[in-house]
Design a protein around this motif. Sequence first.
Motif, short mmCIF file in Angstrom:
data_model
loop_
_atom_site.label_atom_id
_atom_site.label_comp_id
_atom_site.label_asym_id
_atom_site.label_seq_id
_atom_site.Cartn_x
_atom_site.Cartn_y
_atom_site.Cartn_z
N GLY A 379 0.82 -1.22 0.00
CA GLY A 379 0.00 0.00 0.00
C GLY A 379 0.84 1.26 0.00
O GLY A 379 0.54 2.23 -0.70
N ILE A 380 1.93 1.25 0.78
CA ILE A 380 2.82 2.42 0.80
C ILE A 380 3.47 2.62 -0.56
O ILE A 380 3.61 3.76 -1.04
N GLN A 381 3.85 1.53 -1.22
CA GLN A 381 4.47 1.65 -2.54
C GLN A 381 3.51 2.18 -3.59
O GLN A 381 3.94 2.71 -4.62
N MET A 382 2.20 2.05 -3.36
CA MET A 382 1.22 2.57 -4.32
C MET A 382 1.20 4.09 -4.34
O MET A 382 0.70 4.69 -5.30
N VAL A 383 1.70 4.73 -3.28
CA VAL A 383 1.86 6.19 -3.29
C VAL A 383 3.24 6.47 -3.87
O VAL A 383 4.23 6.59 -3.16
N SER A 384 3.31 6.55 -5.19
CA SER A 384 4.59 6.60 -5.90
C SER A 384 5.10 8.03 -6.02
O SER A 384 4.39 8.93 -6.52
N LEU A 385 6.33 8.25 -5.57
CA LEU A 385 6.95 9.57 -5.74
C LEU A 385 7.17 9.89 -7.21
O LEU A 385 7.10 11.06 -7.62
N HIS A 386 7.45 8.86 -8.01
CA HIS A 386 7.61 9.08 -9.45
C HIS A 386 6.32 9.62 -10.05
O HIS A 386 6.34 10.55 -10.87
N HIS A 387 5.18 9.07 -9.66
CA HIS A 387 3.91 9.56 -10.17
C HIS A 387 3.65 11.00 -9.72
O HIS A 387 3.14 11.82 -10.49
N ILE A 388 4.01 11.30 -8.47
CA ILE A 388 3.81 12.66 -7.97
C ILE A 388 4.66 13.65 -8.76
O ILE A 388 4.19 14.74 -9.14
N ARG A 389 5.91 13.28 -9.04
CA ARG A 389 6.77 14.18 -9.85
C ARG A 389 6.20 14.34 -11.25
O ARG A 389 6.25 15.44 -11.83
N THR A 390 5.64 13.26 -11.81
CA THR A 390 5.09 13.34 -13.16
C THR A 390 3.90 14.29 -13.22
O THR A 390 3.82 15.15 -14.10
N VAL A 391 2.95 14.15 -12.29
CA VAL A 391 1.77 15.03 -12.33
C VAL A 391 2.15 16.46 -12.00
O VAL A 391 1.52 17.41 -12.48
N THR A 392 3.21 16.64 -11.19
CA THR A 392 3.67 18.00 -10.90
C THR A 392 4.24 18.64 -12.16
O THR A 392 3.97 19.82 -12.45
N ARG A 393 5.02 17.85 -12.91
CA ARG A 393 5.62 18.39 -14.14
C ARG A 393 4.55 18.76 -15.15
O ARG A 393 4.71 19.73 -15.91
N HIS A 394 3.45 18.02 -15.18
CA HIS A 394 2.38 18.31 -16.14
C HIS A 394 1.28 19.19 -15.54
O HIS A 394 0.21 19.32 -16.14
#
Length: 810
Positions: A379-394
């Motif tokens: 469950g913790i791994q499902m909160v992905s920092l990579h995904h957060i960086r991606t949506v921030t960039r877009h």
Amino acid sequence: MSACVPTRAADSTRPKHIHPPHSPPPSPPRRFRVAGADVSASIAVFLIALPLSLGIALATGAPLQAGLVAAAVGGIVAGRLGGTPLQVSGPAAGLTVVTADLIQRYGWRTTCAITVLAGVAQLCLGCLRVARSALAVSPAIVHGMLAGIGVTIAVAQLHIVLGGTPQSSVLDNVRALPAQLAGLHPAAMSVSALTLALLLLWPRIPGRVGRLLRAIPAALVAVAGATAASSLAGLTLPKVDLPSWRSHALAGLPEGPVLGVVAAVLTTTLVCSVQSLLGAVAVDKLVAGRPGLPARVGRSDLDRELLGQGAANIVSGSLGGLPVAGVAVRSSANVQAGAVSRNSTMLHGVLVVVAALLMVPILELIPLASLAALVMAVGIQMVSLHHIRTVTRHREVPVYAVTTLGVVLLGVLEGVTLGIAVAVAVALHRLTRTRITHEEREGVHHVHVRGQLTFLAVPRLSRTLHLVPQGTKTVVELDGSFMDHAAYEAMQDWQNTHTARGGSAEFTGRRAGIRIGEPGTTSDLHPEDGDTESAAKAANTADCRCRPWTAWRNHQCDRPQAAPPHDGRTGRPGTHNTAGAPGTPGEAGGHELARGISAFQRHTAPLVRGELARLAREGQRPSQLFLTCADSRLVTSMITSSGPGDLFVVRNVGNLVPPPGQESGDDSVAAAIEYAVDVLKVRSITVCGHSGCGAMQALLNSEPGGAQTPLKRWLRHGLPSLESMADDSRPWARLAGRAPADAVEQLCLTNVVQQLGHLRAHESVAQALREGALELHGMYFHVGEAQAYLLTGVGGEDVFDHVRAADLSA
């Protein structure tokens, strides 16, 4: 008796099946074979799936056997019928919150019935072939949904890790944490801590020993280690309880309010489908990274994948299993373990069945705290920092945040609905967000419009335009791709008024030849087309400003006859400095170059900067050497659908490959071949010719003697192609389905075959071919038809055949 002797006399009265002389002989019945790579991959996936399936069943509150049923059905049914051969399906962490809520509301038997109905809905969606449309959901919504589910799972399982019991909602779990921390259970804490430590440290064991040990999945090691430790220490803990299969609960008729059940079916269908389809796309990317595997496996058939997932959910729900979806962890493990077909997925399902029937005493030794720690980590791994960086960039953080909070506080369906609403609002805001500025430089008034010009921007546009003094020189720069009727009329009315009072108005922009009709002229702009591109077609070509190449058009306007004065301070497109006089071809070329670079920096560079930064760090690792003609009409990245870092391209006049020993003054091509094969380790080399090749035309028209210009000296490497075409003792290279249009096309085809022969004579290429590390391909591109042909050998002849979509399937 010998197998070659008939066991009974032939019946002369029976009709004889005469085999047609030109058809292939009937193939013998195929025997079922399983590759060794599939066997090893299935074992690796099974070892990951077994503890995760039990853990997810525990997290949902379902019977633990339901997780094993879903894992087996997902492997066998979805693996056999799905459209993504290497995707592994089963109980997914992304479905935990949905399933737990259904069990709490309707009970287990009705939840199974909802799973069956969701499978039927997936079958209907697959038959309607709408799988691709599901990918239109914003990735920010999907990532936010998974993050919200991950938070919900982690908070709930934390109570079991601490030795307690989770509550029904996230808020209740958070409120109960202080009391839970005050009454810790040391045995559960120690087992959970050991599980998490093994999960974290096992993949990080260094050295050669670490590489060998990492072949065993960390999830299996963590659960097995915690189980062994608790058994040796004699700890008293709740453990896995698998009742007899005879008492296993199957699906029953759905009970509850009709609207509630319908909403539950839709939620389950949505989550299962989106997760499976996104997983299929991710598996395609993993497969593309393995040499030789894409041609064997093929790309995913998303509609078939939806049908396979629907069938699996029907079977799983009917047998009392959890909902089934594609699982990213197991799928990536399957690909990385070397699977080559869907047999690995099916075998993993068979192994789960064997374990569920024969390993019950071993499974019942597993502490529930260990499974809870495993699922909490997932469950913790499902909160992905990579995904957060991606949506921030877009710039989609609001969509991600609202979806995540909605899922955590309200539920999956409610959270996704809120996310979709916010995504639509953000899209509308971007559509209507238009910046309009006005400034004066050196007596010229500049009005800059950045964004889409719709009726919503007309009041601000009119207000800014009326700030321009009468009788002045004005430049209006339109930095957008859309202009509706209202904006067009407002701009044309202002231009008519401004020019009637002695002023001048020039319209520029990144779109081709943006120009509003002037007084006294007839403008062919059709504002109902909704695109300023129409204005370009109606513009006076004397002032036309060509745009860079786009996905559909090249430069479609004449070169300017006069250029605006240069502004050395701004360097804006259209105000550049060239050595030539205004209106010269050199200035026009520089104008186009500057505008092209400007458009790239503004619009393309932000999209590719991350990938180019990665390539800059890691260096180039292309998979192909693409040797083609220097003709400007051949855009290699377009006709091969490739991107940065994919192709090592060598272009020359006539796509010639000088043979070894004849490169006097022509070492460039040989050096590029040696570098590509020996240093870059490319896996294939393609020689690509094209229709209307000027070099081939020059070869046909060449006459012996005369001055040896650089072009003539270079084209001597094409003379073997000319001699080969003149040789009547060998068949000509040809196109499938039609004869060559003329002698030039025939020479183009022959030249590709000849240059492949020259290529094989190079030592580095010959060595790589002997080792099986390199493939050679011939290609012909017909420019006018936009049709590619690949060289194939048919009956000893060189045939260039069409490339069709069917050629890409496994």
